[in-house]
Design an enzyme around this catalytic site. Structure first.
Site, PDB file in Angstrom:
ATOM      1  CE1 TYR A 129      -4.020  -1.996   0.209  1.00 13.61           C
ATOM      2  CE2 TYR A 129      -2.580  -3.435   1.469  1.00 13.61           C
ATOM      3  CZ  TYR A 129      -3.746  -3.226   0.747  1.00 13.61           C
ATOM      4  OH  TYR A 129      -4.620  -4.273   0.564  1.00 13.61           O
ATOM      5  CB  SER A 130       0.758   4.365  -2.019  1.00 12.50           C
ATOM      6  OG  SER A 130       0.748   3.677  -3.231  1.00 12.50           O
ATOM      7  CD  GLU A 347       4.569   2.736  -6.339  1.00 13.27           C
ATOM      8  OE1 GLU A 347       5.768   2.429  -6.409  1.00 13.27           O
ATOM      9  OE2 GLU A 347       4.029   3.215  -5.325  1.00 13.27           O
ATOM     10  CE1 TYR A 349      -3.739   0.826  -6.338  1.00 17.41           C
ATOM     11  CE2 TYR A 349      -1.614   1.916  -6.384  1.00 17.41           C
ATOM     12  CZ  TYR A 349      -2.937   1.909  -6.025  1.00 17.41           C
ATOM     13  OH  TYR A 349      -3.470   2.969  -5.329  1.00 17.41           O
TER      14      TYR A 349
HETATM   15  C1  FAD Z   1       3.058  -0.492  -5.181  1.00 16.89           C
HETATM   16  C2  FAD Z   1       1.592  -0.744  -4.848  1.00 16.89           C
HETATM   17  C3  FAD Z   1       0.892   0.206  -4.142  1.00 16.89           C
HETATM   18  C4  FAD Z   1      -0.456  -0.004  -3.838  1.00 16.89           C
HETATM   19  N1  FAD Z   1      -1.114   0.949  -3.155  1.00 16.89           N
HETATM   20  C5  FAD Z   1      -2.413   0.801  -2.859  1.00 16.89           C
HETATM   21  C6  FAD Z   1      -3.127   1.802  -2.148  1.00 16.89           C
HETATM   22  O1  FAD Z   1      -2.562   2.860  -1.790  1.00 16.89           O
HETATM   23  N2  FAD Z   1      -4.431   1.586  -1.862  1.00 16.89           N
HETATM   24  C7  FAD Z   1      -5.077   0.436  -2.257  1.00 16.89           C
HETATM   25  O2  FAD Z   1      -6.266   0.296  -1.949  1.00 16.89           O
HETATM   26  N3  FAD Z   1      -4.424  -0.523  -2.936  1.00 16.89           N
HETATM   27  C8  FAD Z   1      -3.121  -0.386  -3.228  1.00 16.89           C
HETATM   28  N4  FAD Z   1      -2.451  -1.375  -3.897  1.00 16.89           N
HETATM   29  C9  FAD Z   1      -3.170  -2.645  -4.215  1.00 16.89           C
HETATM   30  C10 FAD Z   1      -3.037  -3.627  -3.023  1.00 16.89           C
HETATM   31  O3  FAD Z   1      -1.696  -4.058  -2.918  1.00 16.89           O
HETATM   32  C11 FAD Z   1      -3.878  -4.886  -3.182  1.00 16.89           C
HETATM   33  O4  FAD Z   1      -3.575  -5.486  -4.408  1.00 16.89           O
HETATM   34  C12 FAD Z   1      -5.374  -4.645  -3.119  1.00 16.89           C
HETATM   35  O5  FAD Z   1      -5.738  -4.064  -1.869  1.00 16.89           O
HETATM   36  C13 FAD Z   1      -6.141  -5.961  -3.261  1.00 16.89           C
HETATM   37  O6  FAD Z   1      -5.679  -6.864  -2.303  1.00 16.89           O
HETATM   38  P1  FAD Z   1      -6.704  -7.839  -1.548  1.00 16.89           P
HETATM   39  O7  FAD Z   1      -5.934  -8.696  -0.624  1.00 16.89           O
HETATM   40  O8  FAD Z   1      -7.823  -7.048  -0.973  1.00 16.89           O
HETATM   41  O9  FAD Z   1      -7.288  -8.676  -2.744  1.00 16.89           O
HETATM   42  P2  FAD Z   1      -7.023 -10.237  -3.022  1.00 16.89           P
HETATM   43  O10 FAD Z   1      -7.752 -11.054  -2.056  1.00 16.89           O
HETATM   44  O11 FAD Z   1      -5.562 -10.429  -3.143  1.00 16.89           O
HETATM   45  O12 FAD Z   1      -7.717 -10.376  -4.416  1.00 16.89           O
HETATM   46  C14 FAD Z   1      -7.115  -9.860  -5.563  1.00 16.89           C
HETATM   47  C15 FAD Z   1      -7.407 -10.819  -6.677  1.00 16.89           C
HETATM   48  O13 FAD Z   1      -8.804 -10.822  -6.933  1.00 16.89           O
HETATM   49  C16 FAD Z   1      -9.031 -11.079  -8.298  1.00 16.89           C
HETATM   50  N5  FAD Z   1      -9.880 -10.025  -8.846  1.00 16.89           N
HETATM   51  C17 FAD Z   1      -9.798  -8.696  -8.589  1.00 16.89           C
HETATM   52  N6  FAD Z   1     -10.760  -8.033  -9.238  1.00 16.89           N
HETATM   53  C18 FAD Z   1     -11.475  -8.964  -9.932  1.00 16.89           C
HETATM   54  C19 FAD Z   1     -12.563  -8.895 -10.811  1.00 16.89           C
HETATM   55  N7  FAD Z   1     -13.158  -7.739 -11.088  1.00 16.89           N
HETATM   56  N8  FAD Z   1     -13.032 -10.050 -11.346  1.00 16.89           N
HETATM   57  C20 FAD Z   1     -12.444 -11.227 -11.062  1.00 16.89           C
HETATM   58  N9  FAD Z   1     -11.390 -11.345 -10.229  1.00 16.89           N
HETATM   59  C21 FAD Z   1     -10.902 -10.229  -9.685  1.00 16.89           C
HETATM   60  C22 FAD Z   1      -7.684 -11.091  -8.985  1.00 16.89           C
HETATM   61  O14 FAD Z   1      -7.310 -12.441  -9.145  1.00 16.89           O
HETATM   62  C23 FAD Z   1      -6.785 -10.422  -8.007  1.00 16.89           C
HETATM   63  O15 FAD Z   1      -5.469 -10.870  -8.088  1.00 16.89           O
HETATM   64  C24 FAD Z   1      -1.101  -1.191  -4.245  1.00 16.89           C
HETATM   65  C25 FAD Z   1      -0.382  -2.143  -4.968  1.00 16.89           C
HETATM   66  C26 FAD Z   1       0.935  -1.929  -5.270  1.00 16.89           C
HETATM   67  C27 FAD Z   1       1.673  -2.973  -6.046  1.00 16.89           C
END
Ligand code: FAD
Length: 349
Positions: A129-130, A347, A349
């Site tokens: 997360y940023s 950046e 994502y």
């Molecule tokens: C450098 C960087 C900075 C970031 N900064 C932020 C930030 O500031 N704020 C923020 O909110 N996030 C940010 N993110 C994104 C964050 O890291 C996560 O990826 C995001 O919160 C989702 O993680 P999760 O565990 O909730 O989802 P997970 O449980 O990991 O689920 C994600 C997975 O769900 C599936 N999926 C997603 N959307 C769909 C769809 N529409 N249909 C079908 N499948 C789908 C995909 O397979 C995906 O890989 C950043 C990412 C990076 C790399």
């Protein structure tokens, strides 16, 4: 007449010959001078430090805490950022760092390890997360870190069932006092230049605002002895609806307080229309301001930052291509030169 692109290339060559580093992205050591409560008289303008005197990029804190032994902080607050009528759920979270050694600078990210285990019974992997606060934190006491997190939710493509993202839901549901496992910090792509006279163009969508909020606090809200921002900060912020404009009040207050140094341009896709009648995305705003942006990006002290959803870069490139083409310049070639000079930062994502 010499073309701007040729001039940039020539300048790069001359500086390289002179042994200089093109752009000073190095940041001050984290133990900077204390913030002062009141503005002080302006110091005389000093030229940017020559590259050889600049502090090494190595001084940037990275991976102080690793996944095997993360920092365990406490949630200090968790506030909703989407107002009534907006879509989705986005939270501003602040964690206490006072018990450990975690430090960071503007533009970096941290890792969060969600509680619990995955489908295989293994601990969850970290998500990045940023960081949405400056190194001094929202309470300006060097003891907190803040994030801006959107809860991922979608309908499963086969079952139609509502699915929530593991880590984003975990964070958005967090209660004050809960423990949180933090790793990092990481990232050197989105750091601000030291130069207080630099122009900073920011293009963000949704939670992509996080690092920009940190920059703006550093530039305008905090008062530093060694960093008094005098350049132009221009934020292009894309959201779906007005209630989705994250940190709206903060942003607009800064704009009204610093009208000469901070420009704020929204692109509200579901409410505003571009000149051709299509939805208003960031690229439409770029097209509207093409000449000004083109003039700005050519300046040696201008840095452009892009943060938010993957896919937003395409539109930005389209807008910039059109702007550059008006002056007979090939954008992708020019952009390569900007990236090489560390003046085009992305950046997504
Ligand atoms: C450098 C960087 C900075 C970031 N900064 C932020 C930030 O500031 N704020 C923020 O909110 N996030 C940010 N993110 C994104 C964050 O890291 C996560 O990826 C995001 O919160 C989702 O993680 P999760 O565990 O909730 O989802 P997970 O449980 O990991 O689920 C994600 C997975 O769900 C599936 N999926 C997603 N959307 C769909 C769809 N529409 N249909 C079908 N499948 C789908 C995909 O397979 C995906 O890989 C950043 C990412 C990076 C790399």
């Amino acid at each position: 007449m010499e073309k701007p692109f040729d001039r940039l290339k020539k300048d790069l060559r001359n500086l390289a010959k002179a042994g200089a580093k093109m752009v000073n992205l190095d940041v001050p050591e984290v133990q900077e001078k204390p913030i002062i409560a009141e503005p002080v008289a302006e110091a005389p303008v000093t030229p940017a430090q020559p590259a050889k005197k600049a502090k090494k990029k190595d001084n940037i804190p990275v991976n102080i805490y690793r996944p095997k032994s993360p920092y365990v902080g406490k949630c200090l607050s968790n506030e909703g950022l989407v107002r009534e009528g907006g879509e989705g759920r986005v939270q501003h979270l602040t964690f206490d760092l006072s018990e450990g050694d975690l430090r960071y600078i503007e533009g970096q990210s941290i890792g969060i390890i969600p509680a619990g285990t995955d489908a295989n019974g293994k601990p969850h992997k970290l998500r990045l997360y940023s960081i949405a606060s400056t190194r001094h934190g929202d309470r300006v006491d060097d003891k907190t870190i803040s994030l801006c997190v959107r809860q991922l939710e979608y309908d499963h493509p086969e079952t139609g069932e509502r699915v929530y993202g593991v880590c984003s839901k975990y964070l958005c549901d967090m209660q004050t006092g809960d423990d949180v496992k933090i790793t990092g910090p990481v990232g050197k792509e989105m750091l601000l230049p030291d130069d207080p006279e630099a122009n900073i163009i920011m293009m963000g969508t949704g939670t992509g605002i996080a690092p920009f909020r940190a920059y703006l606090w550093r530039m305008f809200k905090e008062k530093h002895e060694n960093y008094k921002f005098k350049g132009l900060a221009w934020l292009f912020f894309g959201v779906a609806y007005t209630p989705n404009i994250l940190y709206k009040q903060e942003l607009e207050e800064l704009q009204s307080q610093y009208p000469d140094n901070f420009r704020l341009t929204y692109a509200i896709s579901r409410e505003q229309k571009a000149a051709d009648g299509s939805k208003m995305y960031i690229q439409s705003r770029i097209a509207e301001h093409a000449d000004e942006l083109w003039n700005l990006v050519q300046k040696e002290n201008t840095h452009t930052y892009i943060c938010g959803l993957k896919g937003m870069e395409g539109g930005i490139d389209e807008g910039m291509s059109a702007a550059a083409a008006k002056h007979g310049v090939d954008w992708s070639e020019y952009q390569r030169t900007l990236k090489k000079a560390h003046r085009w930062h992305v950046e997504t994502y």
